[in-house]
Design an enzyme around this catalytic site. Sequence first.
Site, short mmCIF file in Angstrom:
data_model
loop_
_atom_site.label_atom_id
_atom_site.label_comp_id
_atom_site.label_asym_id
_atom_site.label_seq_id
_atom_site.Cartn_x
_atom_site.Cartn_y
_atom_site.Cartn_z
N PRO A 1 0.82 -1.21 0.00
CA PRO A 1 0.00 0.00 0.00
C PRO A 1 0.86 1.27 0.00
CG PRO A 1 -0.55 -1.46 1.84
CD PRO A 1 0.67 -2.00 1.21
N GLY B 1 1.88 4.25 -4.63
CA GLY B 1 1.48 5.10 -5.76
C GLY B 1 0.79 4.38 -6.89
N LYS B 2 0.22 3.21 -6.62
CA LYS B 2 -0.45 2.46 -7.69
C LYS B 2 -1.66 3.24 -8.22
CE LYS B 2 -1.15 -1.08 -5.00
NZ LYS B 2 -0.50 -0.60 -3.77
N SER C 1 9.59 -18.14 4.64
CA SER C 1 10.95 -18.65 4.44
C SER C 1 11.78 -18.53 5.70
CB SER C 1 11.66 -17.91 3.30
OG SER C 1 10.82 -17.80 2.20
N LYS D 1 12.46 -7.62 1.26
CA LYS D 1 13.10 -8.10 2.49
C LYS D 1 14.35 -7.28 2.80
CE LYS D 1 11.40 -12.85 2.23
NZ LYS D 1 11.70 -14.22 1.83
P1 ADP Z 1 -1.55 2.81 -3.54
O1 ADP Z 1 -2.63 2.93 -4.54
O2 ADP Z 1 -0.37 2.07 -4.06
O3 ADP Z 1 -1.97 2.29 -2.23
P2 ADP Z 1 -1.56 5.68 -3.62
O4 ADP Z 1 -1.64 5.82 -5.08
O5 ADP Z 1 -2.79 5.88 -2.84
O6 ADP Z 1 -0.98 4.26 -3.28
O7 ADP Z 1 -0.41 6.61 -3.09
C1 ADP Z 1 -0.41 7.24 -1.85
C2 ADP Z 1 0.16 8.62 -1.99
O8 ADP Z 1 1.55 8.56 -2.23
C3 ADP Z 1 -0.42 9.38 -3.15
O9 ADP Z 1 -0.65 10.70 -2.75
C4 ADP Z 1 0.66 9.35 -4.20
O10 ADP Z 1 0.63 10.48 -5.02
C5 ADP Z 1 1.90 9.31 -3.38
N1 ADP Z 1 2.97 8.60 -4.07
C6 ADP Z 1 3.22 7.29 -4.03
N2 ADP Z 1 4.28 6.98 -4.80
C7 ADP Z 1 4.72 8.12 -5.34
C8 ADP Z 1 5.79 8.44 -6.23
N3 ADP Z 1 6.62 7.53 -6.72
N4 ADP Z 1 5.95 9.72 -6.57
C9 ADP Z 1 5.12 10.66 -6.08
N5 ADP Z 1 4.10 10.43 -5.25
C10 ADP Z 1 3.89 9.18 -4.88
#
Ligand code: ADP
Length: 767
Positions: free
Chosen positions: A351, A354-355, A672, A715
């Site tokens: 989580p 940034g997905k 593991s 890890k």
């Molecule tokens: P996920 O969907 O993976 O759970 P989110 O997309 O909700 O994560 O990301 C959480 C926050 O972190 C968002 O505000 C996102 O813009 C920020 N974030 C995560 N990864 C990056 C990144 N590589 N660069 C800039 N912002 C990021």
Amino acid sequence: MQKNMMILPLRGVVVFPNMTINVEAVRKKSVSAIEEAMATDSLVMLVSQKDPEVSEPEADDIFLVGTIARIKQMVRLPNEGIRVVAQGIERGRIESFSFEGESYSGFVSTVEEAELFDLIEAEAHMRLVIDELEDYNKNGKKLPQDVINAVKEMRVPGLVADTVAAAIVDDLLKRQELLETLDPIERLEKLFAFLDNENKIFGIEQRVRGRVKNQMDKAQRDYYLHEQIKAIHEELGDGEKSLNEELENRIKTSRMPSEVKKKAEKELARMEKMPPAMPESSILRAYLECLVDLPWKKQTEDNLELDNARTILDRDHFGMDKVKERIIEYLAVRALSNSMRGPVLCFVGPPGVGKTSIAKSIAEAVGRKFVRMSLGGLRDEAEIRGHRKTYVGAMPGRIISEMKKAGTVNPVFLFDEIDKMASDYKGDPSSAMLEVLDPEQNNAFRDNFLEVPYDLSNVMFITTANSLEGIPGPLRDRMEIIELSSYTDVEKLRIAQDHLLPKQLKENGMKQGDVTISDEAMLFLINNYTREAGVRSLERQIGAILRKCACRFISNGRKTIKITMKNLTEFAGKQKYFRDDVMLENKVGSATGLAWTSIGGETLEIDVTVYAGSGELLLTGQLGDVMKESARTAFSLIRSRSDRWDIKPEFFKEKDIHIHIPEGATPKDGPSAGITLFSAMVSAITHLQVRGDTAMTSEITLRGRVLPIGGLKEKSLAAFRAGITRIIIPKDNLKDIEDIPKEVAQKIEYLPVDNVDAVLENILVKD
Ligand code: ADP
């Protein structure tokens, strides 16, 4: 017997004996005839004119047979005419005329009826006529009841015939014929034929009328109902009508496929016939509105400029090179092939990495609309496919609702948490998802509410998951998996400074530069206020700091606030996590493993103690089945090699071994942990110390072989966060080291091993 008598030619009337009639005389000759008759015996000969139009009839213009009548009353009319009431007495025939003088007169002889020979036949004829007469009466030709009663009582055939003829026969010639028929039986027969004919005609009339009436009735009913509905609509105001008209127009102008349009028009017609208060009417309206709101053809033009896409992707997100690369490739292929079909990408990772937000940026980069649907915890297939219209409160499924929201046929559609879908008795949502994500099927997606197929083939689907394990196999096969992994501290620092802080400043109504956080403070925040694979809590933490700053701005004025190590606690509150330095010390009976869970990597402390007992192996803490088996395997391995450490055979009879895994919040299954269990047990039994700066990860076989592992990157990051500097890994995983971020790989020493002896070699303190 002949008698000189006044003759009164009648227009359109044949008078029968025994009949009382009203005669109005206007013609001069008639008036004087009446006057003269009244002056003598009041008898007149009533005959009918052959042609009622002739006003001065001559001998040829009148029938010779008529009825002798007595004038009973006479009234003079203002127009010099006379009205008389006359009573027919008997048949008479005009033997000679005299047309001279003021009036018609002539010699008239009485005509006798034929004599009756067969009274029974006469009776039969009478009855027949009376029966027919009764039917005739029933058939609605209303005769005065007293006529029928009188006829029934008459018992004289001629009289019956005359009375009935006078009452029912209208046709002049027919009447004259009956008058001239002197044989009563013959007369009755003619009457019977007449009545029978009339009754038959009536029967046919009834049938025809019935048929026509049925048709009429239906048309009339429909008309009536329509009018009623109209009236109701008017009563409710014109709103309903204009709403319907609007719907009709929208159906016309929407670009639905023709069969959908046909269906919509049919349903609209159905709805218009219903009173608006009917529940079905509102479902139909919702249905039609759904149809017209859905995009059928409208699409956004893809922005295929690679530079532009790259700029947008880099602007919003740090790193994530694989994802960005894949999107650029997709755009390049699109530019060449012009195929609308998008790949189904699946972003897998812990989580907060940034997905979701990169999916949003992809939509912006390509110039498509963005919609999102979370599948987490979804267990009802109807959520995806909707309910049938017959269902109370029926609605389209979420896919169709989101498409409506998107308004175009080619949005970027994000399914969050596809690994968290569940299935239960309400159906399996994953089979519906399969239809959505399969390019072979999704051009005709079936929604239960919509009833017509909907084309999803232009949609660019992106899904996210924390781990691949929760995704059903067939679904996984249809997606292109792109793994996103945890961030290192350095990456988090860059993300925080370049993206999270500016974003939070904006969200909290501040300008860039209003608040700055030094790198050192930010790193401290990352390490001691959050413990996560992604940056979600970090972003929240930054938001919290900025809200504190906002309060300062209000009370002290807007002056740039610089946050450093010195004032960090003032804004961020107390530190939440402390580095567990105890873990890094050398100890007996305790070893550090590394686990990989869906929320990222984790370190795993395993403690073992040995005490006097009866040779039992005790396991506590939150262990999964795999872990329990690992523990038994490790135990057996130690027993089989006990001579290496000079362990006496009695040891396994007289001692108990207790294994405990503290901090069991996440289920420790398949982590593991084989070599970690093995090392901790050996240490506990032999009292040799385990190195605290070393972590390890691998499963073991009964023969002491070390098996390859997954998730080395996650890890390693977890180990690095905990301050570990050495990691024992299976030899087969050496190739994975190149995926590990440099700043981590440089600080960690990887110790490849292929058997448990090599593990002990590296982990036990040689002293
Ligand atoms: P996920 O969907 O993976 O759970 P989110 O997309 O909700 O994560 O990301 C959480 C926050 O972190 C968002 O505000 C996102 O813009 C920020 N974030 C995560 N990864 C990056 C990144 N590589 N660069 C800039 N912002 C990021």
